[in-house]
Enzyme design. Structure first.
Site, PDB file in Angstrom:
ATOM      1  N   GLN A 172       0.841  -1.174   0.000  1.00  0.00           N
ATOM      2  CA  GLN A 172       0.000   0.000   0.000  1.00  0.00           C
ATOM      3  C   GLN A 172       0.889   1.241   0.000  1.00  0.00           C
ATOM      4  O   GLN A 172       1.752   1.360   0.867  1.00  0.00           O
ATOM      5  CB  GLN A 172      -0.846  -0.054   1.274  1.00  0.00           C
ATOM      6  CG  GLN A 172      -2.175   0.618   1.182  1.00  0.00           C
ATOM      7  CD  GLN A 172      -3.037   0.249   2.376  1.00  0.00           C
ATOM      8  OE1 GLN A 172      -3.792  -0.705   2.362  1.00  0.00           O
ATOM      9  NE2 GLN A 172      -2.892   1.010   3.436  1.00  0.00           N
ATOM     10  N   SER A 190       0.393   6.336   3.099  1.00  0.00           N
ATOM     11  CA  SER A 190       0.967   7.315   4.031  1.00  0.00           C
ATOM     12  C   SER A 190       2.219   7.968   3.451  1.00  0.00           C
ATOM     13  O   SER A 190       2.912   7.383   2.625  1.00  0.00           O
ATOM     14  CB  SER A 190       1.352   6.633   5.346  1.00  0.00           C
ATOM     15  OG  SER A 190       0.213   6.148   5.998  1.00  0.00           O
ATOM     16  N   GLU A 221     -11.516  -4.939   5.097  1.00  0.00           N
ATOM     17  CA  GLU A 221     -11.476  -5.982   6.115  1.00  0.00           C
ATOM     18  C   GLU A 221     -12.123  -5.424   7.361  1.00  0.00           C
ATOM     19  O   GLU A 221     -11.659  -4.448   7.911  1.00  0.00           O
ATOM     20  CB  GLU A 221     -10.025  -6.393   6.375  1.00  0.00           C
ATOM     21  CG  GLU A 221      -9.885  -7.680   7.144  1.00  0.00           C
ATOM     22  CD  GLU A 221     -10.216  -7.515   8.608  1.00  0.00           C
ATOM     23  OE1 GLU A 221     -11.097  -8.248   9.076  1.00  0.00           O
ATOM     24  OE2 GLU A 221      -9.635  -6.654   9.277  1.00  0.00           O
ATOM     25  N   SER A 279      -4.447   5.700  14.235  1.00  0.00           N
ATOM     26  CA  SER A 279      -3.880   5.646  15.583  1.00  0.00           C
ATOM     27  C   SER A 279      -4.982   5.587  16.642  1.00  0.00           C
ATOM     28  O   SER A 279      -6.140   5.914  16.369  1.00  0.00           O
ATOM     29  CB  SER A 279      -3.005   6.870  15.834  1.00  0.00           C
ATOM     30  OG  SER A 279      -3.830   8.022  15.937  1.00  0.00           O
TER      31      SER A 279
END
Lengths: 392, 340
Positions: free
Chosen positions: A123, A126, A241, A368
């Site tokens: 992926q 970020s 997911e 987070s």
């Protein structure tokens, strides 16, 4: 045949298969590359057995499983102490659901069968300047004829050093809202200009990577969705997911409680009421983490999912995981301060300092703990957002 | 067959969460009238034949309203009676209790001594609202015995609680001559009863606690949304939001454990239920502790109900075995189960 009988039969079938096929000795693999290869082999074995992609549609071999069946599969994989499917996780969930929901027919035909032969994805979301605030990403793509030319940097890409392909978020426009200028590309990791650098983590693992992109050309045909509509595609990716992983991880955590019992027994502290109490508290906390993960999946099976539920499951698990490793450090005492070889791809290894450091992966990654708290407070408890428009 | 959501709805209507600590006698009469005492009673004995989870659903809702009706000790006593194998007068007692006659079981330990003539002396603690009881069911050392409140040698002493939503009494027996007709279970027969009653007691106290914790957090979040300082609602401050989010997670995880244990209440160990009760009551304590802090000055006053929640949470922590006891029991059980 009743539903319960059917699930019991599936459970027996998998259990028998695992008794003969579960990988042995994977905790002792010392080289990261060898670990990645063992992961690839284990995934391919599960593909052949029909257990790797239970969540894919029924036209795929091993696909079309109900959520209840998927739960059984993951419970058994956890109970047999098999290695978690770390290398193929993003591939079979995030990539697959992105392609199935938003990809072109050509993209699906090219990549979905390849995934079952071992094509691995990472992926590229970020960036150093775009973590919790993902939409602030800056990695730039300029369209030149049939290709996008990409320049920038990505970070925290799990197992990117072994990936064949990357789901890449790029900025194609700086006008309008920051979400509006994002485009979703499928990038070949072997394309010229792609450099991957594994990050040395504090416990000695190298699960995450940085990706540097220097004039990398990505064909326009490898764009998912329209230009500037990548944010919507990303939402499909990130919701791929829902709950199975945390259920599996919670069960694995509970299944490893015997490590504490062995430490307490071998150090002669079974009569230390303080230690026994704290162990009992931890056992109950693990039970609560399992119960909340189970409840989330059960609700989903009944078609119920409240916003914020997934955040509660994640924050519960990640906090208990931290306490879990801290209890191990406490029980082990000075022994835990001497370095021991780490186990790749596992969160409950009994190498307590390493497990403690690794536990931050779950309070920081994938949204987070603080972002999850905002979601719970603002979207579940309906507490007001802070006013925007702060200027330094 | 009544489903749990119907029970929940009717409990919410009868005991709305915005009418805290309803007047006791009326609340008790209403609870009896609703037929809740009969929820767990087997159908062949005139009850609804529902499981412990159905009863826990009621206690969860009553916990939200800080109910003063002592339904938990009454249901525990009723269970002891309907499960007793050799209690001759069982049917008439079931009828009396289901009709609203209040007979509580003690929810704290007792210590009794038997004299040579068979008379009993000593103290049993933990009777809720014994002032309105006709009889008290004494559960101590495996024996279950009904004691008339007005018999010779029987004295009830109210011990004033911090918790103002409930009243608690000690039972003093002084050479009390037990009536053999009122013996519910004796000796070895008492052990399985004790086990079964403990299962319900833990579920009920946990349900009461998490209903209370939920109501307490709701009130706190509402207050933070309404109260303004620094020209904005307090609920906008992230420091406070994050605390509320953590309290919500605490409650949801404890509730998940409660309902999963409730669903397997007949098969899991009593220790697993006791540990769950410990976790639930401690969650209640955590929520109410922050409830006062987040309300600021008003939370310290008797004018605001924060203190009622906190005091009830503290008492619940002590009922049916304190937290430390159950943590230790859970630890011991896990040591035995996991070390081979």
């Amino acid at each position: 045949m009743t539903d319960t009988n059917h699930l019991d039969a599936l459970r027996t079938e998998i259990r028998n298969w695992l008794a003969a096929n579960a990988p042995q000795g994977w905790r002792d693999i010392a080289e990261h590359k060898a670990f990645a290869e063992s992961q690839r082999q284990w995934f391919l074995k599960l593909v052949d057995a029909g257990y790797a992609i239970p969540h894919w549609p029924a036209e795929w071999p091993g696909g079309g499983r109900s959520l209840a069946e998927q739960k059984v599969i993951y419970e058994e994989l956890a109970a047999a102490d098999t290695p978690r499917l770390l290398l193929s996780f993003v591939t079979t969930y995030h990539t697959a659901s992105t392609l199935m929901e938003c990809g072109t027919e050509e993209q699906k035909a090219r990549h979905l069968p390849a995934i079952l032969k071992g094509e691995t994805w990472c992926q590229g979301f970020s960036e150093p300047g775009a973590g919790s605030d993902l939409a602030a990403l800056k990695c730039k793509a300029e369209r030149k004829g049939d290709v996008y030319v990409v320049n920038g940097q990505k970070i925290w890409s799990t197992m990117a050093q072994y990936a064949d392909m990357c789901m890449l978020l790029v900025r194609t426009s700086t006008e309008n809202a920051k979400q509006a200028g994002i485009t979703f590309l499928l990038m070949d990791m072997k394309a010229p200009g792609v450099t991957v650098r594994p990050i040395n983590q504090i416990q000695g693992d190298e699960e995450y990577c940085e990706i540097f992109l220097d004039n990398v050309e990505v064909p326009v045909s490898q764009r998912v969705g329209e230009e500037g509509e990548g944010w919507a595609v990303t939402q499909a990716t990130l919701s791929a997911e829902r709950g199975l992983t945390l259920m599996e991880l919670s069960y694995r955590m509970r299944g490893n409680l015997h490590r504490f019992a062995e430490m307490i027994g071998s150090s002669g502290r079974a009569e230390d009421a303080g230690i026994v109490r704290d162990f009992g508290q931890l056992v109950t906390r693990c039970d609560a983490a399992c119960a909340v993960a189970d409840q989330f999946l059960q609700n989903r099976m009944n078609g119920i999912e409240r916003v914020g539920d997934a955040s509660i499951v994640k924050n519960t698990y990640s906090r208990v995981l931290r306490e879990y490793s801290l209890f191990g450090i406490r029980l082990g005492g000075m022994d835990e301060q001497y370095r021991k070889p780490i186990t790749f791809g596992d969160l409950n290894t009994g190498n307590w300092m390493a497990d403690f450091m690794n536990s931050y992966a779950w309070t920081i990654a994938a949204g987070s703990e603080e972002v999850q708290r905002n979601i719970i407070a603002e979207r579940m408890l309906e507490m007001p957002r802070e006013p925007k428009g702060w200027v330094a | 067959m009544i489903d749990l959501s119907e029970l929940r709805d009717s409990a919410q209507k009868a005991f709305p969460a915005d009418k805290l600590v309803p007047e006791r006698d009326a609340a008790w009469a209403l609870a009896a009238e609703m037929g809740w005492l009969m929820i767990e009673l087997p159908e062949d004995q005139g009850g609804l034949g529902l499981g412990r989870d159905a009863a826990a659903t009621i206690h969860y809702e009553l916990g939200k309203a800080l109910s003063s009706a002592p339904l938990i000790p009454a249901m525990l006593a009723l269970r002891a009676i309907f499960e007793a194998e050799h209690f001759a007068d069982k049917e008439s007692w079931i009828e009396r209790i289901c009709g609203g006659e209040y007979v509580p079981l003690n929810m704290l330990p007792g210590k009794l001594e038997t004299a040579a003539d068979g008379s009993l002396s000593g103290k049993v603690s933990g009777y809720f609202d014994a002032d309105m009881a006709s009889h008290l069911l004494v559960g101590a050392a495996g024996t279950y015995l009904l004691v008339p409140a007005d018999a010779a040698g029987v004295q009830l002493e109210e011990k004033r609680l911090w918790d103002e939503s409930r009243r608690l009494f000690d039972l003093h027996l002084d050479s009390y001559a037990p009536d053999p007709m009122l013996s519910v279970a004796e000796g070895v027969a008492g052990a399985p009863l004790h086990d079964s009653i403990a299962r319900s007691a833990h579920l009920f106290v946990a349900a009461d606690s998490l209903g209370g914790a939920t109501a307490g957090l709701d009130l706190t979040v509402d207050y933070l949304k309404m109260r303004k300082q620094f020209d904005r609602p307090l609920a906008m401050f992230q420091a406070l939001k994050h605390r509320c989010a953590d309290l919500k997670s605490q409650i949801v995880s404890a509730e998940a454990l409660l309902w999963s244990r409730a669903a397997s209440a007949e098969t899991v160990s009593v220790t697993a239920l006791g540990a769950m009760k410990g976790y639930a009551t401690d969650s209640y304590r955590i929520v109410t502790e922050d409830m006062i802090q987040l309300h600021g000055g008003i939370g310290l006053t008797e004018e605001h109900p924060c203190h009622l929640f906190m005091k009830r949470a503290m008492l619940n922590l002590q009922l049916c075995g304190p937290l430390d006891h159950w943590r230790e029991m859970a630890g011991r059980e896990a040591l035995e189960l996991t070390s081979v």
